[in-house]
Design a protein around this motif. Structure first.
Motif, PDB file in Angstrom:
ATOM      1  N   THR A   1      -4.843  -0.741  -3.628  1.00 53.17           N
ATOM      2  CA  THR A   1      -4.642  -1.574  -2.525  1.00 53.17           C
ATOM      3  C   THR A   1      -6.071  -2.331  -2.663  1.00 53.17           C
ATOM      4  O   THR A   1      -6.126  -3.301  -2.260  1.00 53.17           O
TER       5      THR A   1
ATOM      6  N   ALA B   1       4.018  -0.443   2.476  1.00 50.02           N
ATOM      7  CA  ALA B   1       3.921  -0.580   3.810  1.00 50.02           C
ATOM      8  C   ALA B   1       4.356  -1.612   4.631  1.00 50.02           C
ATOM      9  O   ALA B   1       4.934  -1.513   5.488  1.00 50.02           O
TER      10      ALA B   1
ATOM     11  N   LYS C   1       7.078   5.255   3.312  1.00 49.90           N
ATOM     12  CA  LYS C   1       6.039   6.461   3.547  1.00 49.90           C
ATOM     13  C   LYS C   1       5.846   7.051   2.232  1.00 49.90           C
ATOM     14  O   LYS C   1       6.779   7.124   1.564  1.00 49.90           O
ATOM     15  N   ARG C   2       4.674   7.700   2.183  1.00 51.34           N
ATOM     16  CA  ARG C   2       4.298   8.158   0.785  1.00 51.34           C
ATOM     17  C   ARG C   2       5.091   9.412   0.637  1.00 51.34           C
ATOM     18  O   ARG C   2       5.324   9.922  -0.646  1.00 51.34           O
TER      19      ARG C   2
ATOM     20  N   ARG D   1      -9.106  10.672   2.482  1.00 53.91           N
ATOM     21  CA  ARG D   1      -8.257   9.789   3.574  1.00 53.91           C
ATOM     22  C   ARG D   1      -7.223  10.266   4.477  1.00 53.91           C
ATOM     23  O   ARG D   1      -6.547   9.711   5.405  1.00 53.91           O
TER      24      ARG D   1
ATOM     25  N   GLU E   1      -4.831  10.247   9.012  1.00 52.78           N
ATOM     26  CA  GLU E   1      -3.829   9.232   8.467  1.00 52.78           C
ATOM     27  C   GLU E   1      -2.939  10.266   7.552  1.00 52.78           C
ATOM     28  O   GLU E   1      -2.825   9.997   6.468  1.00 52.78           O
TER      29      GLU E   1
ATOM     30  N   ASP F   1      -0.220   8.626   5.647  1.00 57.65           N
ATOM     31  CA  ASP F   1      -0.764   7.755   4.491  1.00 57.65           C
ATOM     32  C   ASP F   1      -1.190   8.580   3.358  1.00 57.65           C
ATOM     33  O   ASP F   1      -1.940   7.946   2.463  1.00 57.65           O
ATOM     34  N   THR F   2      -0.801  10.101   3.274  1.00 61.04           N
ATOM     35  CA  THR F   2      -1.477  10.538   1.830  1.00 61.04           C
ATOM     36  C   THR F   2      -0.361  11.157   1.203  1.00 61.04           C
ATOM     37  O   THR F   2       0.671  11.353   1.882  1.00 61.04           O
TER      38      THR F   2
END
Length: 308
Positions: A15, A47, A52-53, A128, A132, A135-136
């Protein structure tokens, strides 16, 4: 204008590179030195499609997630846009699918390989996680994706031209990428990547009825012609389903052609063309299935095979 596919390990900084590229391209496109067409730069990512991851934890969820991203690409891709695909893109078959979509639109392509060591990806993924969590990647998923990653190859057409950016580089090779996507070769669509023109809904009806009328016209012309059985050109009048009569000339052998011979050739002709209608034509552009064209094709078919 162009499709830029970004690929790399999960949490490798894809990203970041996508944002760097977008910023660079927009700056170049707005500079006084640029005299090309007006273009916009767009990034599409997981996104944007609300993926979602966590979907990568389950193969059954991962497939529709990739499909959602591909649908977004198809919606945004056009000749006025430089589209940057910021996604996993770790499967070479999926990158090939993106390449085919670009060729169908006749736009340029390039691939950016974001290189990072697995230990760096694990470290960045953990760093991160604070605040979040969604987001991982989970540790097991990240390791699994790294193990399954299919590295881009500059020797294959769907990954070429390929730009490799190591994690130690602060900047991207902006000028080289810009030249590739604004002045590189545009590969034309081929049979595998071009959109097949839809077959008319009345194609089968025209094929069957017109073929029957051609056979009837030949038999009628033979029975009334004084030169029947001597061979040579024979004028026939074909009554089309549209109530239009067309005149054709067919060259017959020096003998009377029987109804059984004509019916056999008609069945062969209809069977072959039915497959083209139902499976889709491989010819470039639309195929004309009008009664006039069908009649012409059948007359030529009978001429060619009547002696066999």
């Amino acid at each position: 204008m162009a499709l830029v596919t970004i690929s790399g390990y999960p949490a490798s900084g894809k990203t970041r590179r996508a944002l760097q590229l977008k910023s660079y391209l927009e700056e170049r496109l707005q500079s006084p030195e640029y005299t090309g067409p007006t273009l916009k730069v767009v990034i599409v990512s997981d996104a944007d499609t609300k993926v979602k991851r966590s979907v990568y934890d389950d193969g059954r969820q991962e497939k529709p997630a990739r499909a959602a991203l591909f649908t977004a690409v198809q919606r945004l891709i056009n000749k006025d846009t430089i589209l940057i695909v910021d996604g996993m893109n770790y499967i070479k078959g999926y990158r090939y699918q993106l390449y085919c979509a670009a060729r169908e639109q006749q736009i340029r392509v390039c691939t950016i390989f974001v290189v990072a060591k697995p230990e760096h990806c694990r470290e960045w993924n953990t760093s991160r996680a604070e605040g979040e969590e969604a987001d991982t990647y989970s540790s097991s998923t990240l390791d699994n994706l790294i193990a399954r990653y299919e590295e881009p190859n500059s020797m294959v057409r769907w990954d070429s031209p390929l730009f490799t950016i190591p994690w130690i580089e602060e900047d991207i090779p902006g000028p080289d990428i810009f030249n590739a996507i604004t002045s590189g070769i545009v590969k034309p669509p081929n049979v595998g990547t071009s959109t097949v023109a839809p077959t008319p809904t009345d194609a089968l009806h025209n094929l069957e009825q017109t073929s029957t009328q051609v056979v009837s016209a030949i038999m009628s012309a033979q029975s009334t012609s004084p030169s029947s059985g001597f061979g040579g050109p024979l004028q026939i009048s074909v009554e089309l389903p549209s109530s239009v009569t067309i005149n054709k000339t067919i060259t017959l052998p020096a003998r009377t052609v029987t109804i059984s011979q004509l019916q056999r050739l008609k069945r062969q002709f209809v069977t072959t063309h039915k497959k083209v209608i139902t499976l889709g034509a491989s010819e470039k552009g639309a195929v004309d299935w009008s009664p006039e064209i069908v009649a012409e094709k059948l007359v030529r078919f009978i001429e060619e095979y009547i002696g066999s």
